[in-house]
Design an enzyme around this catalytic site. Sequence first.
Site, PDB file in Angstrom:
ATOM      1  N   ARG A 173      -7.417 -93.855  27.472  1.00 36.48           N
ATOM      2  CA  ARG A 173      -6.614 -95.041  27.150  1.00 36.48           C
ATOM      3  C   ARG A 173      -6.112 -95.699  28.418  1.00 36.48           C
ATOM      4  O   ARG A 173      -5.638 -95.027  29.338  1.00 36.48           O
ATOM      5  CB  ARG A 173      -5.384 -94.641  26.318  1.00 36.48           C
ATOM      6  N   THR A 190      -2.607-101.240  28.150  1.00 34.12           N
ATOM      7  CA  THR A 190      -2.993-101.809  26.848  1.00 34.12           C
ATOM      8  C   THR A 190      -3.148-100.754  25.745  1.00 34.12           C
ATOM      9  O   THR A 190      -3.216-101.109  24.571  1.00 34.12           O
ATOM     10  CB  THR A 190      -4.350-102.525  26.969  1.00 34.12           C
ATOM     11  N   ASP A 222       2.252 -86.494  26.630  1.00 36.07           N
ATOM     12  CA  ASP A 222       0.820 -86.653  26.901  1.00 36.07           C
ATOM     13  C   ASP A 222       0.136 -85.287  26.808  1.00 36.07           C
ATOM     14  O   ASP A 222       0.350 -84.409  27.647  1.00 36.07           O
ATOM     15  CB  ASP A 222       0.636 -87.255  28.300  1.00 36.07           C
ATOM     16  N   ASP A 238      -2.039 -84.131  29.845  1.00 35.83           N
ATOM     17  CA  ASP A 238      -1.220 -83.752  31.004  1.00 35.83           C
ATOM     18  C   ASP A 238      -0.557 -82.397  30.786  1.00 35.83           C
ATOM     19  O   ASP A 238      -0.479 -81.576  31.704  1.00 35.83           O
ATOM     20  CB  ASP A 238      -0.144 -84.809  31.256  1.00 35.83           C
TER      21      ASP A 238
HETATM   22  C1  PRP Z   1      -5.077 -89.311  24.392  1.00 37.50           C
HETATM   23  C2  PRP Z   1      -5.488 -88.453  23.219  1.00 37.50           C
HETATM   24  C3  PRP Z   1      -6.390 -89.345  22.430  1.00 37.50           C
HETATM   25  C4  PRP Z   1      -5.764 -90.684  22.655  1.00 37.50           C
HETATM   26  C5  PRP Z   1      -4.995 -91.049  21.414  1.00 37.50           C
HETATM   27  O1  PRP Z   1      -6.064 -89.351  25.351  1.00 37.50           O
HETATM   28  O2  PRP Z   1      -6.106 -87.258  23.603  1.00 37.50           O
HETATM   29  O3  PRP Z   1      -7.733 -89.324  22.867  1.00 37.50           O
HETATM   30  O4  PRP Z   1      -4.873 -90.571  23.768  1.00 37.50           O
HETATM   31  O5  PRP Z   1      -4.505 -92.345  21.498  1.00 37.50           O
HETATM   32  P1  PRP Z   1      -5.020 -93.518  20.562  1.00 37.50           P
HETATM   33  O6  PRP Z   1      -5.015 -92.984  19.178  1.00 37.50           O
HETATM   34  O7  PRP Z   1      -3.979 -94.588  20.783  1.00 37.50           O
HETATM   35  O8  PRP Z   1      -6.367 -93.960  21.025  1.00 37.50           O
HETATM   36  P2  PRP Z   1      -5.865 -90.100  26.763  1.00 37.50           P
HETATM   37  O9  PRP Z   1      -6.391 -91.502  26.671  1.00 37.50           O
HETATM   38  O10 PRP Z   1      -4.447 -89.953  27.206  1.00 37.50           O
HETATM   39  O11 PRP Z   1      -6.865 -89.352  27.720  1.00 37.50           O
HETATM   40  P3  PRP Z   1      -6.896 -87.804  28.197  1.00 37.50           P
HETATM   41  O12 PRP Z   1      -7.322 -87.005  26.999  1.00 37.50           O
HETATM   42  O13 PRP Z   1      -7.945 -87.839  29.246  1.00 37.50           O
HETATM   43  O14 PRP Z   1      -5.547 -87.413  28.701  1.00 37.50           O
HETATM   44  N1  URA Z   2      -1.942 -89.603  23.772  1.00 35.99           N
HETATM   45  C1  URA Z   2      -1.127 -88.544  23.978  1.00 35.99           C
HETATM   46  O1  URA Z   2      -1.494 -87.597  24.693  1.00 35.99           O
HETATM   47  N2  URA Z   2       0.087 -88.548  23.401  1.00 35.99           N
HETATM   48  C2  URA Z   2       0.519 -89.552  22.622  1.00 35.99           C
HETATM   49  O2  URA Z   2       1.648 -89.497  22.120  1.00 35.99           O
HETATM   50  C3  URA Z   2      -0.343 -90.642  22.429  1.00 35.99           C
HETATM   51  C4  URA Z   2      -1.564 -90.643  22.996  1.00 35.99           C
END
Ligand code: PRP
Ligand code: URA
Length: 207
Positions: free
Chosen positions: A102, A106, A197, A200
Amino acid sequence: MSLRLLNHPLAEHLITHLRDKTTKPVLFRNLSYQLTLLLALEATRDLETVEKNIETPLATCKGRVLARPLVVVPILRAGLGMLQPFQDVFPDISVGYIGLERDHETAVARNYYFKLPSVRDARTLVVDPMLATGGSASHAISAIKERGAEEITLVCIIGAPEGVERVRQDHPEVPIVLGILDAGLNDQKYILPGLGDFGDRLYGTHA
Ligand code: PRP
Ligand code: URA
């Protein structure tokens, strides 16, 4: 579209510790593993089986075995925290990967990796711990459908109503299995109360 929740005291216990901001990555990974085991069983309780004749040491009998291949697709990177339990529980499972991240401004997901085994005759489980806006999950499901998958289930640990609604609108036939449904999203599109997150916290990468 069906939405199923893990209504189990153990799931509540595990999620509560997962949410706790003092939980360190090593315990966070362990809790994610245990929760995903529960989700894996819930998400697959309707798997097709076929009859099989076998011989026990004492008699012959009819049993049942899984009928179709199973594919699990973690959405990178946080979805990797849910992969191992599926591999440990199911004897015969193929793994695909979709990399989505993400944008911090945005909250729209960008695709950076996609590698999938054959999904045409399989039951495909898309796994991602957080269903926030639903953009990542919806994008992943669309990409997997384009490869011919006809039976997809989405499995997440925490979901927001906004994400459930987005998947319901884009993919009404896809069942969603959630550990818990939270209240909503904040201004940055993070789930509330959520757990922050997930990626993280899983990998200890927060600033
Ligand atoms: C997080 C999570 C999902 C997404 C959910 O990933 O693991 O994939 O956000 O959000 P959404 O429903 O609004 O799309 P992130 O983009 O933070 O990437 P990461 O897994 O690499 O930390
Ligand atoms: N991705 C995450 O890891 N946590 C949230 O709350 C939303 C998106």
